[in-house]
Design an enzyme around this catalytic site. Structure first.
Site, PDB file in Angstrom:
ATOM      1  N   ASP A   1       1.009  -1.216   0.107  1.00  0.00           N
ATOM      2  CA  ASP A   1      -0.007  -0.063   0.091  1.00  0.00           C
ATOM      3  C   ASP A   1       0.976   1.427  -0.002  1.00  0.00           C
ATOM      4  O   ASP A   1       1.967   1.179   0.584  1.00  0.00           O
ATOM      5  CB  ASP A   1      -0.909  -0.036   1.129  1.00  0.00           C
ATOM      6  CG  ASP A   1      -1.938   0.961   1.190  1.00  0.00           C
ATOM      7  OD1 ASP A   1      -2.366   1.420   0.146  1.00  0.00           O
ATOM      8  OD2 ASP A   1      -2.716   1.433   2.227  1.00  0.00           O
TER       9      ASP A   1
ATOM     10  N   HIS B   1       3.199   3.184  -8.940  1.00  0.00           N
ATOM     11  CA  HIS B   1       2.805   1.786  -9.134  1.00  0.00           C
ATOM     12  C   HIS B   1       4.315   1.198  -9.865  1.00  0.00           C
ATOM     13  O   HIS B   1       4.710  -0.089  -9.760  1.00  0.00           O
ATOM     14  CB  HIS B   1       1.925   1.450  -9.866  1.00  0.00           C
ATOM     15  CG  HIS B   1       0.435   1.762  -9.342  1.00  0.00           C
ATOM     16  ND1 HIS B   1       0.312   1.489  -8.123  1.00  0.00           N
ATOM     17  CD2 HIS B   1      -0.681   2.441  -9.725  1.00  0.00           C
ATOM     18  CE1 HIS B   1      -0.918   2.064  -7.700  1.00  0.00           C
ATOM     19  NE2 HIS B   1      -1.473   2.646  -8.637  1.00  0.00           N
TER      20      HIS B   1
ATOM     21  N   LEU C   1      11.258 -20.963  -3.034  1.00  0.00           N
ATOM     22  CA  LEU C   1      10.187 -20.131  -2.447  1.00  0.00           C
ATOM     23  C   LEU C   1       8.784 -20.035  -3.181  1.00  0.00           C
ATOM     24  O   LEU C   1       8.971 -20.378  -4.415  1.00  0.00           O
ATOM     25  CB  LEU C   1      10.938 -18.526  -2.804  1.00  0.00           C
ATOM     26  CG  LEU C   1      10.248 -17.410  -2.752  1.00  0.00           C
ATOM     27  CD1 LEU C   1       9.681 -17.120  -0.994  1.00  0.00           C
ATOM     28  CD2 LEU C   1      10.788 -16.132  -2.870  1.00  0.00           C
TER      29      LEU C   1
HETATM   30  C1  FPP Z   1      -1.460   0.118  -3.436  1.00  0.00           C
HETATM   31  O1  FPP Z   1      -1.159   1.558  -3.519  1.00  0.00           O
HETATM   32  C2  FPP Z   1      -1.119  -0.614  -4.596  1.00  0.00           C
HETATM   33  C3  FPP Z   1      -1.946  -1.147  -5.461  1.00  0.00           C
HETATM   34  C4  FPP Z   1      -3.479  -1.033  -5.517  1.00  0.00           C
HETATM   35  C5  FPP Z   1      -1.427  -1.815  -6.536  1.00  0.00           C
HETATM   36  C6  FPP Z   1      -0.260  -2.547  -6.187  1.00  0.00           C
HETATM   37  C7  FPP Z   1       0.658  -2.560  -7.207  1.00  0.00           C
HETATM   38  C8  FPP Z   1       1.956  -2.778  -7.271  1.00  0.00           C
HETATM   39  C9  FPP Z   1       2.783  -2.706  -6.122  1.00  0.00           C
HETATM   40  C10 FPP Z   1       2.571  -2.737  -8.686  1.00  0.00           C
HETATM   41  C11 FPP Z   1       2.541  -3.924  -9.225  1.00  0.00           C
HETATM   42  C12 FPP Z   1       2.342  -5.426  -8.826  1.00  0.00           C
HETATM   43  C13 FPP Z   1       2.562  -6.371  -9.640  1.00  0.00           C
HETATM   44  C14 FPP Z   1       2.209  -7.651  -8.941  1.00  0.00           C
HETATM   45  C15 FPP Z   1       2.813  -6.197 -11.011  1.00  0.00           C
HETATM   46  P1  FPP Z   1      -2.281   2.739  -3.588  1.00  0.00           P
HETATM   47  O2  FPP Z   1      -2.347   3.296  -5.221  1.00  0.00           O
HETATM   48  O3  FPP Z   1      -3.355   2.231  -2.837  1.00  0.00           O
HETATM   49  O4  FPP Z   1      -1.481   3.592  -2.708  1.00  0.00           O
HETATM   50  P2  FPP Z   1      -2.189   4.942  -1.934  1.00  0.00           P
HETATM   51  O5  FPP Z   1      -3.121   4.247  -0.733  1.00  0.00           O
HETATM   52  O6  FPP Z   1      -1.227   5.762  -1.569  1.00  0.00           O
HETATM   53  O7  FPP Z   1      -3.336   5.701  -3.154  1.00  0.00           O
END
Ligand code: FPP
Length: 235
Positions: A12, A29, A123
């Site tokens: 997150d 991201h 893993l």
């Molecule tokens: C949360 O940050 C993250 C996500 C909803 C997407 C997670 C994706 C990644 C870590 C990258 C891609 C992963 C893979 C498996 C390719 P948020 O957008 O909710 O951040 P915020 O809470 O600050 O808005």
């Protein structure tokens, strides 16, 4: 340092991390995705056997079209790159969640990655994509009900271990430690069945800044805890 057998992470804070830098959410991201590759290496080095990450929830489709499209692009490139990571770390990769909502080429990449990595056993890496715990439980019940209707399972034979065989995580031990980055302290529909006895660790560090040092800190805090499972604590 004693390491947990299975670590689950709610990734997150990519969006807020990017915003704080005056950059678009998609940049967060991209950095979050790069960090996931590094953390996989670190997890392997530390000797953790199972890693499960929450990368895209059943709720995440509600984000702006631009953001969802950016994430899909990222999944495409990540799923391809992940083969190298799987080979390097002898890592078996499995997607949990319902892949049927993704574009056919993404579904193909998921199948290819799972097939490519299926014999690795150093893993075990689970990526939750279009995952929601309630959705997983409902899908499991549907499969179990079909087996009951077909006479394959007697209603009296249904117990916790029988039910677990129908979950996306069948055969994988429950997480010992759940980490959520970026300050929120909730489950957000992640592994609700599997986290029943898991220790939770929350940190304000946003996912793109969560590195090996932060991971070790989380494991040390976990080790300092007194895990009891409802039994009597050993003196
Ligand atoms: C949360 O940050 C993250 C996500 C909803 C997407 C997670 C994706 C990644 C870590 C990258 C891609 C992963 C893979 C498996 C390719 P948020 O957008 O909710 O951040 P915020 O809470 O600050 O808005």
């Amino acid at each position: 340092m004693k390491v947990p057998n299975h670590i689950a992470i709610i990734l997150d804070g990519n969006g807020r991390w990017a915003k704080a830098k005056g950059m678009p959410r998609g940049y967060g991201h991209i950095k979050g995705c790069a960090n996931l590759e590094t953390i996989c290496d670190d997890i392997k080095d530390l000797g953790v056997k199972y890693l499960t990450v929450y990368a895209f929830s059943t709720e995440n489709w509600k984000r702006s079209r631009e953001e969802v499209e950016g994430l899909m692009k990222l999944f495409r490139s990540y799923l391809k790159k992940c083969m190298k990571s799987a080979e390097k770390n002898h890592m078996r990769v499995k997607i949990i969640g319902d892949p049927s909502a993704f574009a056919p080429d993404i579904q193909d990449k998921i199948r290819q990655l799972e097939e490519f990595s299926k014999d690795y056993d150093e893993l075990y890496f689970q990526i939750a994509l279009n995952y929601g715990s309630r959705d997983e439980i409902v899908r499991s019940i549907r499969k179990l009900a079909a087996d009951v209707a077909d006479g394959k399972v007697a209603p009296d034979a249904i117990d916790e271990s029988c039910f677990e065989n129908y979950l996306d995580t069948a055969g994988v031990p429950d997480p010992d430690l759940l980490i959520r980055t970026s300050g929120e302290q909730r489950l957000s529909n992640f592994l609700m069945w599997q986290l029943a006895y898991t220790e939770f660790y929350f940190t304000d560090v946003p996912w793109p800044d969560f590195h090996k040092k932060e991971l070790i800190e989380a494991i040390e805090k976990y080790n300092a805890r007194d895990r009891r499972y409802g039994g009597v604590k050993e003196e």
